[in-house]
Scaffold this motif. Sequence first.
Motif, short mmCIF file in Angstrom:
data_model
loop_
_atom_site.label_atom_id
_atom_site.label_comp_id
_atom_site.label_asym_id
_atom_site.label_seq_id
_atom_site.Cartn_x
_atom_site.Cartn_y
_atom_site.Cartn_z
N THR A 8 0.84 -1.19 0.00
CA THR A 8 0.00 0.00 0.00
C THR A 8 0.88 1.25 0.00
O THR A 8 1.73 1.39 0.88
N PRO A 9 0.69 2.15 -0.97
CA PRO A 9 1.47 3.40 -0.97
C PRO A 9 0.96 4.35 0.11
O PRO A 9 -0.23 4.34 0.46
N PHE A 10 1.85 5.19 0.61
CA PHE A 10 1.51 6.15 1.65
C PHE A 10 2.39 7.38 1.47
O PHE A 10 3.61 7.27 1.52
N LEU A 11 1.77 8.53 1.25
CA LEU A 11 2.51 9.78 1.05
C LEU A 11 2.48 10.60 2.33
O LEU A 11 1.41 10.82 2.92
N VAL A 12 3.65 11.07 2.76
CA VAL A 12 3.74 11.91 3.95
C VAL A 12 3.41 13.35 3.53
O VAL A 12 4.05 13.89 2.63
N THR A 13 2.41 13.92 4.17
CA THR A 13 1.99 15.29 3.86
C THR A 13 2.21 16.20 5.06
O THR A 13 2.47 15.73 6.17
N LYS A 14 2.08 17.50 4.83
CA LYS A 14 2.23 18.49 5.92
C LYS A 14 1.22 18.25 7.03
O LYS A 14 1.52 18.45 8.21
N GLU A 15 0.01 17.82 6.66
CA GLU A 15 -1.06 17.65 7.64
C GLU A 15 -0.76 16.55 8.66
O GLU A 15 -1.34 16.55 9.75
N ILE A 16 0.08 15.61 8.32
CA ILE A 16 0.39 14.51 9.23
C ILE A 16 1.84 14.55 9.72
O ILE A 16 2.40 13.56 10.15
N SER A 17 2.43 15.76 9.65
CA SER A 17 3.81 15.97 10.08
C SER A 17 3.86 17.04 11.16
O SER A 17 2.96 17.86 11.28
N ASN A 18 4.97 17.04 11.89
CA ASN A 18 5.14 18.09 12.89
C ASN A 18 5.73 19.34 12.21
O ASN A 18 5.94 19.35 10.99
N ALA A 19 6.03 20.37 12.99
CA ALA A 19 6.53 21.64 12.45
C ALA A 19 7.87 21.49 11.72
O ALA A 19 8.20 22.28 10.83
N ASN A 20 8.63 20.45 12.07
CA ASN A 20 9.93 20.21 11.43
C ASN A 20 9.83 19.31 10.20
O ASN A 20 10.84 18.98 9.59
N ALA A 62 10.47 9.60 8.70
CA ALA A 62 9.99 9.92 7.36
C ALA A 62 9.64 11.40 7.37
O ALA A 62 9.27 11.96 8.40
N PHE A 63 9.74 12.03 6.22
CA PHE A 63 9.56 13.47 6.11
C PHE A 63 8.47 13.82 5.10
O PHE A 63 8.08 12.97 4.29
N VAL A 64 8.04 15.07 5.14
CA VAL A 64 7.05 15.56 4.19
C VAL A 64 7.51 15.23 2.76
O VAL A 64 8.69 15.35 2.44
N ASN A 65 6.58 14.76 1.95
CA ASN A 65 6.78 14.36 0.54
C ASN A 65 7.46 13.02 0.35
O ASN A 65 7.67 12.61 -0.79
N ASP A 66 7.82 12.31 1.43
CA ASP A 66 8.35 10.96 1.28
C ASP A 66 7.23 10.05 0.79
O ASP A 66 6.10 10.11 1.30
N LYS A 67 7.56 9.21 -0.17
CA LYS A 67 6.61 8.21 -0.67
C LYS A 67 6.99 6.88 -0.04
O LYS A 67 8.02 6.30 -0.36
N LEU A 68 6.14 6.42 0.86
CA LEU A 68 6.40 5.19 1.59
C LEU A 68 5.59 4.04 0.99
O LEU A 68 4.57 4.26 0.35
N THR A 69 6.08 2.84 1.22
CA THR A 69 5.34 1.63 0.86
C THR A 69 5.13 0.83 2.14
O THR A 69 6.09 0.52 2.85
N ILE A 70 3.86 0.52 2.43
CA ILE A 70 3.53 -0.30 3.58
C ILE A 70 3.26 -1.70 3.05
O ILE A 70 2.35 -1.90 2.26
N GLN A 71 4.08 -2.66 3.49
CA GLN A 71 3.93 -4.05 3.06
C GLN A 71 3.37 -4.85 4.22
O GLN A 71 3.93 -4.84 5.31
N ALA A 72 2.26 -5.52 3.97
CA ALA A 72 1.63 -6.36 4.99
C ALA A 72 1.61 -7.79 4.48
O ALA A 72 1.22 -8.04 3.34
N GLN A 73 2.04 -8.72 5.33
CA GLN A 73 2.08 -10.11 4.91
C GLN A 73 1.62 -11.01 6.06
O GLN A 73 2.10 -10.90 7.19
N LEU A 74 0.69 -11.90 5.73
CA LEU A 74 0.27 -12.92 6.68
C LEU A 74 1.43 -13.90 6.83
O LEU A 74 1.84 -14.52 5.86
N VAL A 75 2.01 -13.99 8.03
CA VAL A 75 3.19 -14.82 8.21
C VAL A 75 2.94 -16.06 9.05
O VAL A 75 3.74 -16.99 9.02
#
Length: 122
Positions: A8-20, A62-75
């Motif tokens: 699942t892709p996940f983009l870090v935005t200003k709204e979910i980041s702190n002031a830094n 992770a920082f603003v504008n980082d494009k993350l990938t969340i990998q979930a696997q039934l193990v």
Amino acid sequence: MKAHHINTPFLVTKEISNANGFLLPHVLYDKIKTVASYPVKEFYLQDIPNIGDFKFKMYKNAFVNDKLTIQAQLVKQDKDGYWVNITVTKAKSNTNHQERICSALFDFPLEKTYESANRTAC
């Protein structure tokens, strides 16, 4: 049968980041907790029960504008429930490698059938 490995892709935005510009850890945790339920949805007739146990470890920020990938696997699947492993990565700049942001392991217990309360007092 549905896939037991989800990306699942996940983009870090200003709204979910702190002031830094750092991603707020509780936001990431909430997102991966949701994604962890995807590989086990087909095993439950009703809503997925609350997580029984979990491990969560942050490795990097992770920082603003980082494009993350969340990998979930039934193990693991056993008589007590299902275990889902999560790995969150982001592409390293100028390379084909991924750097790990965090990892987690979630336990989803099986639904329990309860005994009837037809016991007599002595």
